[in-house]
Design a protein around this motif. Structure first.
Motif, mmCIF file in Angstrom:
data_model
loop_
_atom_site.group_PDB
_atom_site.id
_atom_site.type_symbol
_atom_site.label_atom_id
_atom_site.label_comp_id
_atom_site.label_asym_id
_atom_site.label_seq_id
_atom_site.Cartn_x
_atom_site.Cartn_y
_atom_site.Cartn_z
ATOM 1 N N GLU A 31 0.837 -1.209 0.000
ATOM 2 C CA GLU A 31 0.000 0.000 0.000
ATOM 3 C C GLU A 31 0.872 1.260 0.000
ATOM 4 O O GLU A 31 0.603 2.213 -0.732
ATOM 5 C CB GLU A 31 -0.901 -0.016 1.236
ATOM 6 C CG GLU A 31 -1.897 1.110 1.280
ATOM 7 C CD GLU A 31 -2.783 1.008 2.501
ATOM 8 O OE1 GLU A 31 -3.019 2.061 3.123
ATOM 9 O OE2 GLU A 31 -3.234 -0.108 2.835
ATOM 10 N N ASN A 32 1.944 1.249 0.782
ATOM 11 C CA ASN A 32 2.857 2.383 0.845
ATOM 12 C C ASN A 32 3.571 2.581 -0.495
ATOM 13 O O ASN A 32 3.730 3.713 -0.961
ATOM 14 C CB ASN A 32 3.874 2.175 1.969
ATOM 15 C CG ASN A 32 4.708 3.405 2.211
ATOM 16 O OD1 ASN A 32 4.220 4.515 2.088
ATOM 17 N ND2 ASN A 32 5.964 3.209 2.554
ATOM 18 N N MET A 34 2.458 1.753 -3.452
ATOM 19 C CA MET A 34 1.481 2.253 -4.428
ATOM 20 C C MET A 34 1.238 3.748 -4.194
ATOM 21 O O MET A 34 1.107 4.513 -5.149
ATOM 22 C CB MET A 34 0.168 1.479 -4.305
ATOM 23 C CG MET A 34 0.297 0.018 -4.673
ATOM 24 S SD MET A 34 0.861 -0.250 -6.359
ATOM 25 C CE MET A 34 -0.628 0.104 -7.229
ATOM 26 N N ARG A 35 1.210 4.188 -2.927
ATOM 27 C CA ARG A 35 1.038 5.598 -2.614
ATOM 28 C C ARG A 35 2.224 6.415 -3.126
ATOM 29 O O ARG A 35 2.055 7.482 -3.705
ATOM 30 C CB ARG A 35 0.889 5.767 -1.100
ATOM 31 C CG ARG A 35 -0.163 6.754 -0.715
ATOM 32 C CD ARG A 35 -0.344 6.906 0.785
ATOM 33 N NE ARG A 35 -0.849 5.683 1.399
ATOM 34 C CZ ARG A 35 -0.284 5.076 2.435
ATOM 35 N NH1 ARG A 35 0.785 5.551 2.987
ATOM 36 N NH2 ARG A 35 -0.802 3.985 2.929
ATOM 37 N N GLU A 36 3.445 5.904 -2.926
ATOM 38 C CA GLU A 36 4.647 6.598 -3.400
ATOM 39 C C GLU A 36 4.667 6.675 -4.925
ATOM 40 O O GLU A 36 5.064 7.690 -5.498
ATOM 41 C CB GLU A 36 5.906 5.882 -2.898
ATOM 42 C CG GLU A 36 6.122 5.993 -1.411
ATOM 43 C CD GLU A 36 6.380 7.421 -0.963
ATOM 44 O OE1 GLU A 36 7.062 8.165 -1.686
ATOM 45 O OE2 GLU A 36 5.889 7.786 0.120
ATOM 46 N N LYS A 37 4.218 5.624 -5.592
ATOM 47 C CA LYS A 37 4.163 5.625 -7.054
ATOM 48 C C LYS A 37 3.168 6.673 -7.552
ATOM 49 O O LYS A 37 3.436 7.382 -8.523
ATOM 50 C CB LYS A 37 3.762 4.236 -7.564
ATOM 51 C CG LYS A 37 3.770 4.114 -9.063
ATOM 52 C CD LYS A 37 3.397 2.721 -9.511
ATOM 53 C CE LYS A 37 3.348 2.640 -11.011
ATOM 54 N NZ LYS A 37 2.912 1.329 -11.482
ATOM 55 N N ALA A 38 2.038 6.805 -6.876
ATOM 56 C CA ALA A 38 1.039 7.799 -7.262
ATOM 57 C C ALA A 38 1.589 9.209 -7.074
ATOM 58 O O ALA A 38 1.362 10.089 -7.906
ATOM 59 C CB ALA A 38 -0.236 7.616 -6.444
ATOM 60 N N LYS A 39 2.351 9.439 -5.980
ATOM 61 C CA LYS A 39 2.960 10.748 -5.756
ATOM 62 C C LYS A 39 3.965 11.069 -6.853
ATOM 63 O O LYS A 39 4.041 12.203 -7.325
ATOM 64 C CB LYS A 39 3.659 10.789 -4.392
ATOM 65 C CG LYS A 39 2.745 10.905 -3.224
ATOM 66 C CD LYS A 39 3.548 10.960 -1.936
ATOM 67 C CE LYS A 39 2.667 10.942 -0.717
ATOM 68 N NZ LYS A 39 3.467 10.930 0.525
ATOM 69 N N GLU A 41 3.943 9.993 -9.937
ATOM 70 C CA GLU A 41 3.205 10.305 -11.158
ATOM 71 C C GLU A 41 2.642 11.720 -11.107
ATOM 72 O O GLU A 41 2.610 12.411 -12.124
ATOM 73 C CB GLU A 41 2.109 9.273 -11.382
ATOM 74 C CG GLU A 41 2.655 7.918 -11.803
ATOM 75 C CD GLU A 41 1.591 6.843 -11.899
ATOM 76 O OE1 GLU A 41 0.405 7.146 -11.672
ATOM 77 O OE2 GLU A 41 1.965 5.699 -12.194
ATOM 78 N N GLU A 42 2.205 12.169 -9.922
ATOM 79 C CA GLU A 42 1.711 13.537 -9.777
ATOM 80 C C GLU A 42 2.823 14.539 -10.034
ATOM 81 O O GLU A 42 2.608 15.569 -10.662
ATOM 82 C CB GLU A 42 1.145 13.754 -8.374
ATOM 83 C CG GLU A 42 -0.190 13.092 -8.127
ATOM 84 C CD GLU A 42 -0.664 13.276 -6.696
ATOM 85 O OE1 GLU A 42 -0.105 14.140 -5.987
ATOM 86 O OE2 GLU A 42 -1.585 12.562 -6.295
#
Length: 86
Positions: A31-32, A34-39, A41-42
């Motif tokens: 989960e962590n 995936m959150r870092e990957k989303a950041k 990409e932002e």
């Protein structure tokens, strides 16, 4: 000795869940990640496009001496230097 203490079990039925179980810490790690990957990409989406290849600055800027479709390459615009316009 271990056999007499009944610590060694020879015929233990192994449940399917024991093979495929995801531990809570592994789930939290995923989960962590995936959150870092989303950041990340932002951040990639927020990069300002100045037209210079390889430039990754996220704020509006210009490169002095580099003329392209995005910028003139001048420190002061021609209009300001010549006093043309308002």
């Amino acid at each position: 000795w271990l056999d007499n203490a009944r610590v060694l079990l020879r015929d233990v039925p192994v449940a399917f869940e024991d093979y495929c179980r995801i531990r809570p810490e592994e789930d939290a790690l995923l989960e962590n990640m995936m959150r870092e990957k989303a950041k990340l990409e932002e951040v990639k989406e927020a990069i300002y496009c100045c037209g210079v290849k390889g430039c990754n600055k996220t704020f509006q800027h210009e490169h002095v001496g580099v003329q392209n479709a995005e910028q003139s390459g001048l420190v002061v615009s021609e209009e300001k230097a010549l006093g043309i316009g308002g």
